[in-house]
Design a protein around this motif. Structure first.
Motif, PDB file in Angstrom:
ATOM      1  N   THR A  15      43.814  19.183  -6.868  1.00  0.00           N
ATOM      2  CA  THR A  15      44.110  18.180  -5.844  1.00  0.00           C
ATOM      3  C   THR A  15      42.861  17.370  -5.487  1.00  0.00           C
ATOM      4  N   ASN A  16      43.128  16.192  -4.957  1.00  0.00           N
ATOM      5  CA  ASN A  16      42.072  15.272  -4.529  1.00  0.00           C
ATOM      6  C   ASN A  16      42.070  15.209  -3.010  1.00  0.00           C
ATOM      7  N   PRO A  17      41.033  15.645  -2.314  1.00  0.00           N
ATOM      8  CA  PRO A  17      39.738  16.048  -2.849  1.00  0.00           C
ATOM      9  C   PRO A  17      39.473  17.557  -2.807  1.00  0.00           C
ATOM     10  N   SER A  63      47.242  16.152  -1.388  1.00  0.00           N
ATOM     11  CA  SER A  63      47.349  15.142  -2.452  1.00  0.00           C
ATOM     12  C   SER A  63      46.405  14.013  -2.110  1.00  0.00           C
ATOM     13  N   TYR A  64      46.109  13.179  -3.095  1.00  0.00           N
ATOM     14  CA  TYR A  64      45.370  11.955  -2.832  1.00  0.00           C
ATOM     15  C   TYR A  64      45.977  11.286  -1.588  1.00  0.00           C
ATOM     16  N   GLN A  65      45.126  10.951  -0.606  1.00  0.00           N
ATOM     17  CA  GLN A  65      45.663  10.488   0.681  1.00  0.00           C
ATOM     18  C   GLN A  65      46.519   9.227   0.551  1.00  0.00           C
ATOM     19  N   VAL A  91      42.310  -1.769 -12.435  1.00  0.00           N
ATOM     20  CA  VAL A  91      43.193  -0.957 -11.600  1.00  0.00           C
ATOM     21  C   VAL A  91      44.548  -0.942 -12.311  1.00  0.00           C
ATOM     22  N   LEU A  92      44.987   0.238 -12.721  1.00  0.00           N
ATOM     23  CA  LEU A  92      46.229   0.370 -13.490  1.00  0.00           C
ATOM     24  C   LEU A  92      46.832   1.742 -13.257  1.00  0.00           C
ATOM     25  N   GLY A  93      48.118   1.879 -13.536  1.00  0.00           N
ATOM     26  CA  GLY A  93      48.761   3.185 -13.444  1.00  0.00           C
ATOM     27  C   GLY A  93      49.704   3.395 -14.605  1.00  0.00           C
ATOM     28  N   HIS A 134      49.713   8.785 -13.692  1.00  0.00           N
ATOM     29  CA  HIS A 134      48.259   8.626 -13.751  1.00  0.00           C
ATOM     30  C   HIS A 134      47.815   7.431 -12.933  1.00  0.00           C
ATOM     31  N   SER A 135      46.638   7.583 -12.318  1.00  0.00           N
ATOM     32  CA  SER A 135      45.868   6.409 -11.964  1.00  0.00           C
ATOM     33  C   SER A 135      45.020   6.140 -13.211  1.00  0.00           C
ATOM     34  N   VAL A 136      45.459   5.173 -14.005  1.00  0.00           N
ATOM     35  CA  VAL A 136      44.742   4.819 -15.256  1.00  0.00           C
ATOM     36  C   VAL A 136      43.362   4.255 -14.919  1.00  0.00           C
ATOM     37  N   THR A 137      43.277   3.749 -13.686  1.00  0.00           N
ATOM     38  CA  THR A 137      42.018   3.242 -13.132  1.00  0.00           C
ATOM     39  C   THR A 137      40.854   4.210 -13.359  1.00  0.00           C
ATOM     40  N   LYS A 138      41.169   5.508 -13.380  1.00  0.00           N
ATOM     41  CA  LYS A 138      40.125   6.530 -13.365  1.00  0.00           C
ATOM     42  C   LYS A 138      39.677   6.872 -14.788  1.00  0.00           C
ATOM     43  N   TYR A 139      39.901   8.114 -15.248  1.00  0.00           N
ATOM     44  CA  TYR A 139      39.336   8.535 -16.540  1.00  0.00           C
ATOM     45  C   TYR A 139      39.901   7.777 -17.731  1.00  0.00           C
ATOM     46  N   VAL A 183      54.067  15.336 -11.891  1.00  0.00           N
ATOM     47  CA  VAL A 183      52.682  15.825 -11.830  1.00  0.00           C
ATOM     48  C   VAL A 183      51.724  14.648 -11.903  1.00  0.00           C
ATOM     49  N   ASP A 184      50.849  14.546 -10.916  1.00  0.00           N
ATOM     50  CA  ASP A 184      49.766  13.560 -10.972  1.00  0.00           C
ATOM     51  C   ASP A 184      48.645  14.195 -11.799  1.00  0.00           C
ATOM     52  N   ASN A 185      48.458  13.668 -13.003  1.00  0.00           N
ATOM     53  CA  ASN A 185      47.516  14.286 -13.953  1.00  0.00           C
ATOM     54  C   ASN A 185      46.196  13.503 -14.033  1.00  0.00           C
ATOM     55  N   THR A 186      45.913  12.746 -12.961  1.00  0.00           N
ATOM     56  CA  THR A 186      44.733  11.871 -12.972  1.00  0.00           C
ATOM     57  C   THR A 186      43.435  12.642 -13.161  1.00  0.00           C
ATOM     58  N   PHE A 187      43.251  13.737 -12.410  1.00  0.00           N
ATOM     59  CA  PHE A 187      41.978  14.463 -12.468  1.00  0.00           C
ATOM     60  C   PHE A 187      41.786  15.169 -13.812  1.00  0.00           C
ATOM     61  N   GLY A 211      50.953  -1.766 -12.541  1.00  0.00           N
ATOM     62  CA  GLY A 211      49.817  -2.508 -12.003  1.00  0.00           C
ATOM     63  C   GLY A 211      48.791  -1.666 -11.264  1.00  0.00           C
ATOM     64  N   SER A 212      49.137  -0.425 -10.908  1.00  0.00           N
ATOM     65  CA  SER A 212      48.181   0.489 -10.270  1.00  0.00           C
ATOM     66  C   SER A 212      48.769   1.899 -10.323  1.00  0.00           C
ATOM     67  N   GLY A 213      47.921   2.885 -10.039  1.00  0.00           N
ATOM     68  CA  GLY A 213      48.420   4.250  -9.966  1.00  0.00           C
ATOM     69  C   GLY A 213      49.472   4.382  -8.870  1.00  0.00           C
ATOM     70  N   LEU A 214      49.207   3.741  -7.736  1.00  0.00           N
ATOM     71  CA  LEU A 214      50.173   3.856  -6.629  1.00  0.00           C
ATOM     72  C   LEU A 214      51.501   3.189  -6.966  1.00  0.00           C
ATOM     73  N   ALA A 215      51.473   2.146  -7.801  1.00  0.00           N
ATOM     74  CA  ALA A 215      52.735   1.513  -8.224  1.00  0.00           C
ATOM     75  C   ALA A 215      53.526   2.497  -9.090  1.00  0.00           C
ATOM     76  N   ALA A 216      52.817   3.234  -9.971  1.00  0.00           N
ATOM     77  CA  ALA A 216      53.500   4.237 -10.809  1.00  0.00           C
ATOM     78  C   ALA A 216      54.071   5.350  -9.929  1.00  0.00           C
ATOM     79  N   ILE A 217      53.319   5.716  -8.895  1.00  0.00           N
ATOM     80  CA  ILE A 217      53.768   6.774  -7.982  1.00  0.00           C
ATOM     81  C   ILE A 217      54.994   6.306  -7.185  1.00  0.00           C
ATOM     82  N   ALA A 218      54.932   5.087  -6.659  1.00  0.00           N
ATOM     83  CA  ALA A 218      56.071   4.559  -5.889  1.00  0.00           C
ATOM     84  C   ALA A 218      57.317   4.496  -6.774  1.00  0.00           C
TER      85      ALA A 218
HETATM   86  C1  LIG Z   1      44.722  11.537  -7.881  1.00  0.00           C
HETATM   87  C2  LIG Z   1      45.012  10.073  -7.662  1.00  0.00           C
HETATM   88  N1  LIG Z   1      46.252   9.620  -7.879  1.00  0.00           N
HETATM   89  C3  LIG Z   1      46.569   8.322  -7.672  1.00  0.00           C
HETATM   90  C4  LIG Z   1      45.639   7.418  -7.231  1.00  0.00           C
HETATM   91  C5  LIG Z   1      46.035   5.987  -6.989  1.00  0.00           C
HETATM   92  O1  LIG Z   1      45.684   5.210  -8.077  1.00  0.00           O
HETATM   93  P1  LIG Z   1      45.307   3.651  -7.968  1.00  0.00           P
HETATM   94  O2  LIG Z   1      44.116   3.535  -7.083  1.00  0.00           O
HETATM   95  O3  LIG Z   1      45.073   3.272  -9.406  1.00  0.00           O
HETATM   96  O4  LIG Z   1      46.486   2.957  -7.390  1.00  0.00           O
HETATM   97  C6  LIG Z   1      44.334   7.847  -7.011  1.00  0.00           C
HETATM   98  C7  LIG Z   1      43.310   6.888  -6.524  1.00  0.00           C
HETATM   99  O5  LIG Z   1      42.244   7.253  -6.086  1.00  0.00           O
HETATM  100  C8  LIG Z   1      44.013   9.207  -7.216  1.00  0.00           C
HETATM  101  O6  LIG Z   1      42.778   9.700  -6.997  1.00  0.00           O
END
Ligand SMILES: Cc1ncc(COP(=O)(O)O)c(C=O)c1O
Length: 375
Positions: free
Chosen positions: A145-147, A78-80, A205-207, A192-197, A170-174, A53-60
């Motif tokens: 890393t973000n940012p 890392s992304y805060q 909002v997806l992960g 991934h935060s699928v939300t992004k690219y 590995v968070d491969n979002t960027f 349901g979100s990137g953070l859900a995939a991370i958790a």
């Molecule tokens: C690098 C990175 N990972 C994970 C996330 C979290 O993803 P989401 O906002 O889809 O839960 C973000 C959100 O900004 C992000 O930038």
């Protein structure tokens, strides 16, 4: 050409649910299949991905692989949201969170070795809960890393973790799988935060999590099913539609980013520009060696928070907003978030470069920077 949007939450069947591909929408649904299969192939995973349901859900869910008494190593930049979430999960689930400078390869390996040394001591203690048979530690890599756009030496770090029996995620979002495929380097999980690219249009909002390990796939799937962090059918359908244009979006955004980073780096009112594509950037050589492109995120610093805020307010084509990876260009002063680490400069602006015309983007940004400087 397009899979239908499957809305069913329950599937006809009278037998053992384990023998039926679909039973109930929290476990699996045909609404997820085409996206999960496509992303699995893009990331070179041996198995389909898992959408959340979100990137953070995939991370958790991925962090649920760290057992009680274990250790999670995470980049300090890392992304805060990932850091904050990891801190809370670590406390609740009883494992240690150790933050590292992911660009400093030797320091990260030293930290892994320090754990090894502790573990050998614990192994001699028959009362120690050392989670035998389960990897007790995980190295989290976000690169860039973000940012702060630090670039990790992924081949070395993944190999070092593997040699020590430590899982890597590995968070491969960027970067997206178009620029790097960490599973090919031996990473255990990619998120991934699928939300992004991947989705790319700032409308979902997806992960997702990906792995080639049957065992990890079963554990992640069980966590998603039992905690219920699932994705809606329409969002996943939109993400699949976005995925079809990922390569052309990324190509254009990356090309724009290279031009803008180059111009920013010689701007008289810019204190520092970070972009791995700049030859003088600290992460340039590493990125050139392990990525097939430098991405479309740039950060630059001006002297003060006030100037940075004034720039974000003055731009007309760029949109002042959080998030990244959509077709439209966004600008954000990251320290406006109280949770952003204090090591991120106050005057730092993050640019998510979109697919507009590079000259239009530059003229707008340049005018805003100059106006903020004289104000
Ligand atoms: C690098 C990175 N990972 C994970 C996330 C979290 O993803 P989401 O906002 O889809 O839960 C973000 C959100 O900004 C992000 O930038």
């Amino acid at each position: 050409m397009n899979p239908p949007i499957e809305l069913s939450s329950t599937f006809v069947g009278s037998g053992d649910i384990a023998t039926s591909p679909y039973a109930y929408g929290r476990f699996d649904t045909p609404a997820w299949g085409p996206f999960e299969a496509a992303l699995g192939k893009l990331e070179h995973a041996a198995l389909p991905g898992l959408v959340y349901g979100s990137g953070l859900a995939a991370i958790a869910s991925t962090l649920s692989l760290v057992p009680r008494g274990g250790t999670l190593f995470m980049p300090r930049h890392s992304y805060q949201g990932s850091l904050q979430s990891a801190g809370e999960i670590a406390e609740r689930c009883g494992f240690d969170l150790v933050t590292v400078d992911i660009a400093d390869t030797e320091a990260v390996i030293d930290a892994l070795d320090a754990l090894e040394a502790n573990r050998s001591v614990a192994d001699e203690d028959p009362t120690a809960d050392d989670n035998r048979g389960v990897a007790s530690a995980m190295l989290w890599i976000e690169s860039p890393t973000n940012p702060m756009l630090e670039v990790a030496d992924m081949p070395r770090l993944i190999a070092a973790a593997r040699d020590r029996g430590i899982l890597t995620a590995v968070d491969n979002t960027f970067a997206t799988p178009l620029l790097q495929t960490p599973l090919d380097l031996g990473a255990d999980v990619v998120v991934h935060s699928v939300t992004k690219y991947l989705a790319g249009h700032s409308d979902v909002v997806l992960g997702a999590a990906l792995t080639s390990s049957d065992d990890l796939h079963v554990r992640l799937h069980a966590d998603r099913s039992m905690r219920g962090a699932i994705a809606g059918p329409f969002e996943v359908w939109l993400a699949l539609r976005g995925l079809r244009t990922l390569s052309v979006r990324m190509e254009r955004a990356q090309d724009n980013a290279a031009q803008i980073a180059d111009r920013l780096s010689s701007h008289p009112n810019v204190v520092e520009t970070r972009y791995p594509g700049l030859p003088g950037d600290a992460g340039h050589d590493r990125a050139a060696g392990q990525m097939s492109g430098f991405g479309a995120i740039i950060v630059f610093c001006v002297e003060t928070a006030q100037q940075a805020t004034a720039i974000a307010e003055a731009v007309r084509l760029w949109t002042p907003a959080t998030s990244l990876g959509g077709v439209e260009s966004l600008i954000e002063r990251r320290r406006r978030h109280a949770s952003e680490p204090t090591s991120v400069p106050e005057g730092l602006l993050r640019l998510s470069v979109g697919i507009e015309h590079a000259d239009d983007l530059w003229n707008d940004l340049d005018a805003a920077i100059r106006a903020a400087h004289v104000a």
